[in-house]
Design an enzyme around this catalytic site. Sequence first.
Site, PDB file in Angstrom:
ATOM      1  N   SER A  94      -5.966   1.670  -3.687  1.00 40.37           N
ATOM      2  CA  SER A  94      -5.794   2.131  -2.299  1.00 40.37           C
ATOM      3  C   SER A  94      -7.101   2.732  -1.812  1.00 40.37           C
ATOM      4  O   SER A  94      -7.875   3.284  -2.615  1.00 40.37           O
ATOM      5  CB  SER A  94      -4.697   3.202  -2.235  1.00 40.37           C
ATOM      6  OG  SER A  94      -4.690   3.816  -0.956  1.00 40.37           O
ATOM      7  N   TYR A 141      -0.767  11.192  -4.453  1.00 39.40           N
ATOM      8  CA  TYR A 141      -0.880   9.726  -4.320  1.00 39.40           C
ATOM      9  C   TYR A 141      -2.326   9.290  -4.576  1.00 39.40           C
ATOM     10  O   TYR A 141      -2.588   8.357  -5.353  1.00 39.40           O
ATOM     11  CB  TYR A 141      -0.424   9.312  -2.919  1.00 39.40           C
ATOM     12  CG  TYR A 141      -0.574   7.834  -2.645  1.00 39.40           C
ATOM     13  CD1 TYR A 141       0.292   6.910  -3.225  1.00 39.40           C
ATOM     14  CD2 TYR A 141      -1.586   7.353  -1.806  1.00 39.40           C
ATOM     15  CE1 TYR A 141       0.145   5.543  -2.975  1.00 39.40           C
ATOM     16  CE2 TYR A 141      -1.733   6.004  -1.561  1.00 39.40           C
ATOM     17  CZ  TYR A 141      -0.868   5.101  -2.139  1.00 39.40           C
ATOM     18  OH  TYR A 141      -1.015   3.763  -1.907  1.00 39.40           O
TER      19      TYR A 141
HETATM   20  P1  NDP Z   1       6.585  -1.570  -0.444  1.00 42.97           P
HETATM   21  O1  NDP Z   1       7.421  -0.358  -0.535  1.00 42.97           O
HETATM   22  O2  NDP Z   1       6.951  -2.635   0.513  1.00 42.97           O
HETATM   23  O3  NDP Z   1       6.435  -2.237  -1.874  1.00 42.97           O
HETATM   24  C1  NDP Z   1       6.463  -1.510  -3.063  1.00 42.97           C
HETATM   25  C2  NDP Z   1       6.979  -2.432  -4.144  1.00 42.97           C
HETATM   26  O4  NDP Z   1       6.928  -1.756  -5.395  1.00 42.97           O
HETATM   27  C3  NDP Z   1       8.415  -2.838  -3.905  1.00 42.97           C
HETATM   28  O5  NDP Z   1       8.544  -4.199  -4.230  1.00 42.97           O
HETATM   29  C4  NDP Z   1       9.187  -1.985  -4.892  1.00 42.97           C
HETATM   30  O6  NDP Z   1      10.329  -2.697  -5.292  1.00 42.97           O
HETATM   31  C5  NDP Z   1       8.177  -1.882  -6.027  1.00 42.97           C
HETATM   32  N1  NDP Z   1       8.379  -0.760  -6.929  1.00 42.97           N
HETATM   33  C6  NDP Z   1       8.315   0.563  -6.656  1.00 42.97           C
HETATM   34  N2  NDP Z   1       8.568   1.283  -7.767  1.00 42.97           N
HETATM   35  C7  NDP Z   1       8.799   0.377  -8.755  1.00 42.97           C
HETATM   36  C8  NDP Z   1       9.116   0.489 -10.136  1.00 42.97           C
HETATM   37  N3  NDP Z   1       9.252   1.681 -10.741  1.00 42.97           N
HETATM   38  N4  NDP Z   1       9.283  -0.643 -10.851  1.00 42.97           N
HETATM   39  C9  NDP Z   1       9.157  -1.851 -10.255  1.00 42.97           C
HETATM   40  N5  NDP Z   1       8.858  -2.028  -8.972  1.00 42.97           N
HETATM   41  C10 NDP Z   1       8.677  -0.913  -8.228  1.00 42.97           C
HETATM   42  O7  NDP Z   1       5.106  -1.028  -0.138  1.00 42.97           O
HETATM   43  P2  NDP Z   1       3.675  -1.745  -0.167  1.00 42.97           P
HETATM   44  O8  NDP Z   1       3.825  -3.212  -0.207  1.00 42.97           O
HETATM   45  O9  NDP Z   1       2.901  -1.124   0.911  1.00 42.97           O
HETATM   46  O10 NDP Z   1       3.081  -1.234  -1.555  1.00 42.97           O
HETATM   47  C11 NDP Z   1       2.582  -2.111  -2.553  1.00 42.97           C
HETATM   48  C12 NDP Z   1       1.382  -1.456  -3.223  1.00 42.97           C
HETATM   49  O11 NDP Z   1       0.326  -1.340  -2.272  1.00 42.97           O
HETATM   50  C13 NDP Z   1       1.646  -0.046  -3.739  1.00 42.97           C
HETATM   51  O12 NDP Z   1       1.010   0.121  -4.997  1.00 42.97           O
HETATM   52  C14 NDP Z   1       0.987   0.838  -2.687  1.00 42.97           C
HETATM   53  O13 NDP Z   1       0.585   2.077  -3.210  1.00 42.97           O
HETATM   54  C15 NDP Z   1      -0.212  -0.045  -2.341  1.00 42.97           C
HETATM   55  N6  NDP Z   1      -0.848   0.286  -1.070  1.00 42.97           N
HETATM   56  C16 NDP Z   1      -0.173   0.194   0.106  1.00 42.97           C
HETATM   57  C17 NDP Z   1      -0.797   0.526   1.298  1.00 42.97           C
HETATM   58  C18 NDP Z   1      -0.106   0.468   2.613  1.00 42.97           C
HETATM   59  O14 NDP Z   1      -0.678   0.956   3.614  1.00 42.97           O
HETATM   60  N7  NDP Z   1       1.098  -0.121   2.722  1.00 42.97           N
HETATM   61  C19 NDP Z   1      -2.206   0.965   1.315  1.00 42.97           C
HETATM   62  C20 NDP Z   1      -2.815   1.011   0.018  1.00 42.97           C
HETATM   63  C21 NDP Z   1      -2.163   0.674  -1.125  1.00 42.97           C
HETATM   64  P3  NDP Z   1      11.734  -2.096  -5.749  1.00 42.97           P
HETATM   65  O15 NDP Z   1      11.997  -0.888  -4.916  1.00 42.97           O
HETATM   66  O16 NDP Z   1      12.660  -3.241  -5.511  1.00 42.97           O
HETATM   67  O17 NDP Z   1      11.547  -1.799  -7.212  1.00 42.97           O
END
Ligand code: NDP
Length: 245
Positions: A142, A155
């Site tokens: 990030s 975070y």
């Molecule tokens: P979402 O919430 O849409 O996606 C997060 C994903 O992670 C979901 O598919 C969720 O699925 C999964 N997840 C969370 N915890 C677990 C776990 N313990 N085991 C397995 N799967 C897990 O958000 P984003 O797409 O935005 O986030 C994706 C990545 O991008 C993250 O690492 C986030 O920190 C990073 N990011 C996002 C930014 C943004 O602005 N959106 C900016 C910078 C980085 P489920 O709940 O079904 O398990």
Amino acid sequence: MSGIRGKVVAITGASSGIGEATAIHLAERGARLVLGARREDRLGAVVDAITANGGAATGVVVDVTRREDLVRLTGTAVDRYGRLDVLVSNAGTMAVSPFDDLRQDDWDAMVATHITGLLNGIAAALPVFRRQRSGHFVTVGSTAAYVVKSPQAVYAATKTAVKVLTEGLRQESGPDLRVTLVSPGFTHTEGIGKGAGPEIAAAMTRQRDEIAMPPGAVASAIGYAIEQPDGVDVSEIVVRPTVQA
Ligand code: NDP
């Protein structure tokens, strides 16, 4: 193997947002996918959309904080397709809050998902990659790891750990493996503000709706790293909306 076509790619956090967009982007370019997340229904919907479009995808219910789940994810790739070419460690949670709120469960979840979850993925995929004498780790960090903004310290700390672990892994990976850190800025996903307190969630979703880039922008960056020739390692990509300071 150069390019994306035919590669076997496992993605964590593929049930929504950046992980889902990456799965769709790679499937459209001929990758064979093993997709992990906890929400079976959402994961199933992504798998169905890809297969309905002629792509190859399997869903595995995975909690990245559990070692055995990552072994199951990578094992499914090997059982089904005979190999694993890329692991995209993307699962994450952005439950940000000020320290005074003492949301220790959220702190624990971010440490467990981003740090332990990444390490579990490394431990599950590294022996497979070493055996094959090829493989590619892609980690999703990030821009929060570059500039700390209140109230995102926990975070940002865990994403800084992702950055450090990825660089250390790259240094130890040797000539057969590739290691890429992709650090997105504000991206339009349901994860923004999810789990945060109501005021912060409202502020974050407002900012998201004003400035965020589509998750496909991050998916393209991941695809760019994967499609390079074997001997070329794209070590780090930062991708952010132009309006993000
Ligand atoms: P979402 O919430 O849409 O996606 C997060 C994903 O992670 C979901 O598919 C969720 O699925 C999964 N997840 C969370 N915890 C677990 C776990 N313990 N085991 C397995 N799967 C897990 O958000 P984003 O797409 O935005 O986030 C994706 C990545 O991008 C993250 O690492 C986030 O920190 C990073 N990011 C996002 C930014 C943004 O602005 N959106 C900016 C910078 C980085 P489920 O709940 O079904 O398990």
